[in-house]
Motif scaffolding. Structure first.
Motif, short mmCIF file in Angstrom:
data_model
loop_
_atom_site.label_atom_id
_atom_site.label_comp_id
_atom_site.label_asym_id
_atom_site.label_seq_id
_atom_site.Cartn_x
_atom_site.Cartn_y
_atom_site.Cartn_z
N VAL A 28 -85.99 1.80 59.93
CA VAL A 28 -87.36 1.96 59.42
C VAL A 28 -88.10 0.64 59.62
O VAL A 28 -87.48 -0.41 59.83
N ALA A 29 -89.42 0.70 59.54
CA ALA A 29 -90.22 -0.52 59.72
C ALA A 29 -91.52 -0.43 58.94
O ALA A 29 -92.09 0.65 58.77
N THR A 30 -91.96 -1.57 58.45
CA THR A 30 -93.27 -1.70 57.81
C THR A 30 -94.10 -2.66 58.65
O THR A 30 -93.56 -3.43 59.45
N GLU A 31 -95.42 -2.60 58.49
CA GLU A 31 -96.28 -3.49 59.27
C GLU A 31 -96.44 -4.86 58.61
O GLU A 31 -97.09 -5.74 59.17
N ALA A 38 -90.41 -15.49 63.24
CA ALA A 38 -90.99 -15.20 61.93
C ALA A 38 -91.91 -13.99 62.07
O ALA A 38 -93.14 -14.12 62.13
N TYR A 39 -91.30 -12.81 62.14
CA TYR A 39 -92.09 -11.60 62.35
C TYR A 39 -93.04 -11.34 61.19
O TYR A 39 -92.67 -11.49 60.02
N PRO A 40 -94.27 -10.88 61.47
CA PRO A 40 -95.19 -10.50 60.40
C PRO A 40 -94.88 -9.11 59.85
O PRO A 40 -95.43 -8.70 58.83
N PHE A 41 -94.01 -8.36 60.53
CA PHE A 41 -93.58 -7.04 60.11
C PHE A 41 -92.11 -7.10 59.71
O PHE A 41 -91.48 -8.17 59.79
N THR A 42 -91.54 -5.99 59.26
CA THR A 42 -90.13 -5.96 58.89
C THR A 42 -89.47 -4.70 59.44
O THR A 42 -89.95 -3.58 59.23
#
Length: 215
Positions: free
Chosen positions: A129-132, A154-158
């Motif tokens: 799964v991913a969030t923005e 350092a991604y801004p999403f997860t």
């Protein structure tokens, strides 16, 4: 009719209209067209506890999946990743439909923008799964970070990848401590070198709605 009564009537009508608009917006949030995301026959919840984070360790995490990403949505993310790499995923996730929500101990939740499952040979499954947004973003500007030195962007999403056994129990890892890749065979985004990444979610359990089939 007196001026006071007319004002009260106008206020009452306005309140009703605002209420109807709120209900319509709420329904639309989780009622995306079938062409964009196919409804899940078994909407489910995955829970666990965060570990090996600083800050962010010891928090409850609950992932509510209302539907899974459609093939078209996955194709769009794959195209964005192929064209621009990691930088292409952020705008692609922001443009994707809302499929559910991720709750932590923070007061606000995170919109789920990607949800996919891959069966494993032993009867278990991978759930990605991913969030923005980066988890922990609502913690007074103090996003979660993996404990120790992690040489990852350092991604801004997860992106969260869970590995469950056939009983629906397992562990999870996140892009907070792992590089994101796109698997051509499985046609899904995932964590590169999952096996060597630290566990960031322990005691993961899956719960299905009453009456739903289990493994």
């Amino acid at each position: 009719m007196s001026s006071e009564k007319r004002n009260r009537a106008a206020y009452a009508i306005s309140a009703v209209l605002v209420g109807l608009m709120f209900v319509t917006a709420s329904e639309a949030l989780f009622a995306q067209p079938a062409s964009r995301a196919e409804p899940s026959k078994q909407a489910e919840t995955l829970t666990g506890t965060t570990v090996n984070l600083s800050p962010g360790a010891g928090e409850s995490i609950s992932i509510h999946i209302l539907r899974w990403s459609s093939d078209a949505d996955r194709d769009r993310l794959a195209a964005a990743f192929k064209e621009k790499g990691d930088a292409g995923l952020q705008p692609a996730l922001e443009a994707a439909p809302t499929l559910g929500i991720v709750w932590t101990d923070e007061s606000l939740g995170y919109s789920l923008r990607y949800a996919h499952r891959v069966a494993l040979p032993d009867g278990g499954e991978r759930i990605i799964v991913a969030t923005e947004r980066r988890l922990g973003a609502w913690s007074r500007g103090n996003p979660w970070k993996a404990a120790g030195q992690q040489a990852v962007p350092a991604y801004p999403f997860t992106v969260v990848e869970l590995r469950l056994n056939r009983r629906g129990q397992g562990e999870g890892k996140m892009s907070l401590a792992g590089k994101v890749t796109f698997e051509q065979d499985a046609k899904t985004m995932a964590l590169e070198n999952y096996g060597s990444a630290p566990i960031l979610i322990k005691d993961v359990k899956r719960s299905l709605p009453a009456g739903a089939a289990t493994n």
